[in-house]
Design a protein around this motif. Sequence first.
Motif, mmCIF file in Angstrom:
data_model
loop_
_atom_site.group_PDB
_atom_site.id
_atom_site.type_symbol
_atom_site.label_atom_id
_atom_site.label_comp_id
_atom_site.label_asym_id
_atom_site.label_seq_id
_atom_site.Cartn_x
_atom_site.Cartn_y
_atom_site.Cartn_z
ATOM 1 N N THR A 163 48.463 -8.671 34.824
ATOM 2 C CA THR A 163 48.105 -7.862 33.669
ATOM 3 C C THR A 163 48.915 -8.242 32.449
ATOM 4 O OG1 THR A 163 49.620 -6.102 34.321
ATOM 5 C CG2 THR A 163 47.330 -5.890 35.011
ATOM 6 N N LEU A 164 50.152 -8.602 32.663
ATOM 7 C CA LEU A 164 50.967 -9.007 31.526
ATOM 8 C C LEU A 164 50.708 -10.449 31.130
ATOM 9 C CD1 LEU A 164 54.302 -7.200 32.313
ATOM 10 C CD2 LEU A 164 52.581 -6.580 30.626
ATOM 11 N N PRO B 28 55.846 -19.698 30.377
ATOM 12 C CA PRO B 28 57.039 -19.040 29.836
ATOM 13 C C PRO B 28 56.722 -17.756 29.076
ATOM 14 C CG PRO B 28 57.157 -21.402 29.452
ATOM 15 C CD PRO B 28 55.785 -21.116 29.999
ATOM 16 N N ALA B 29 55.638 -17.742 28.313
ATOM 17 C CA ALA B 29 55.285 -16.540 27.552
ATOM 18 C C ALA B 29 54.926 -15.382 28.481
ATOM 19 C CB ALA B 29 54.130 -16.830 26.599
ATOM 20 N N ALA C 207 56.795 -11.748 28.732
ATOM 21 C CA ALA C 207 56.076 -10.475 28.615
ATOM 22 C C ALA C 207 56.372 -9.562 29.803
ATOM 23 C CB ALA C 207 54.576 -10.721 28.501
ATOM 24 N N ILE C 208 56.482 -10.143 30.980
ATOM 25 C CA ILE C 208 56.814 -9.347 32.166
ATOM 26 C C ILE C 208 58.177 -8.705 31.977
ATOM 27 C CG2 ILE C 208 57.381 -9.488 34.621
ATOM 28 C CD1 ILE C 208 55.195 -11.726 34.777
ATOM 29 N N ALA C 209 59.139 -9.488 31.516
ATOM 30 C CA ALA C 209 60.485 -8.955 31.302
ATOM 31 C C ALA C 209 60.486 -7.846 30.251
ATOM 32 C CB ALA C 209 61.431 -10.084 30.886
ATOM 33 N N LYS C 210 59.687 -8.012 29.219
ATOM 34 C CA LYS C 210 59.622 -7.016 28.139
ATOM 35 C C LYS C 210 58.915 -5.734 28.585
ATOM 36 C CE LYS C 210 58.250 -6.778 23.267
ATOM 37 N NZ LYS C 210 57.609 -7.517 22.160
ATOM 38 N N LEU D 130 59.180 -0.389 30.918
ATOM 39 C CA LEU D 130 58.330 0.709 30.458
ATOM 40 C C LEU D 130 57.374 1.214 31.533
ATOM 41 C CD1 LEU D 130 57.396 -0.709 26.937
ATOM 42 C CD2 LEU D 130 59.297 0.790 27.559
ATOM 43 N N ILE D 131 57.341 0.555 32.678
ATOM 44 C CA ILE D 131 56.376 0.882 33.724
ATOM 45 C C ILE D 131 56.987 1.829 34.749
ATOM 46 C CG2 ILE D 131 54.927 -0.063 35.565
ATOM 47 C CD1 ILE D 131 54.873 -2.688 33.865
ATOM 48 N N ALA D 132 56.297 2.958 34.952
ATOM 49 C CA ALA D 132 56.745 3.941 35.947
ATOM 50 C C ALA D 132 56.150 3.643 37.316
ATOM 51 C CB ALA D 132 56.359 5.343 35.509
#
Length: 134
Positions: free
Chosen positions: A12-13, A102-103, A107-110, A114-116
């Motif tokens: 998804t990311l 890499p992008a 995005a996964i790291a960012k 925020l994901i519960a």
Amino acid sequence: MTPDRRGFLAGTLAAAAIGASSSGAAAAATHTAATPMHGLIGRMTAKPGTRDQLIAILLEGTGAMPGCLSYIVAKDPADADAIWITEVWDSKASHAASLSLPAVKAAIAKGRPLIAGFDKGQETVPVGGHGLVR
């Protein structure tokens, strides 16, 4: 996080990090029945009050995602923290390859903080529909 959830998060990311493919129609036009399309549908829950921020991460990026034919992020109207993500790829291999970019990793790291949580994601085999050129 279980491997299935990790894969779903990455998927998804992945498209979010690079953006929806502007060449998606061209990729779909060259798609053959021998290689079925690959679909993912899932529900993600953001930490309270962070849904819009997570959606922004999922939607940012302007580059092409090779093989991504459709990437839809939607708010769940019944849950202020939930997000539905629907993806269509020209193949399962294209989706898998996107996870090494890499992008995508950035995005996964960012997005991860925020994901519960996740509901069980579902793989599908799209066969066509409005917006998908075969």
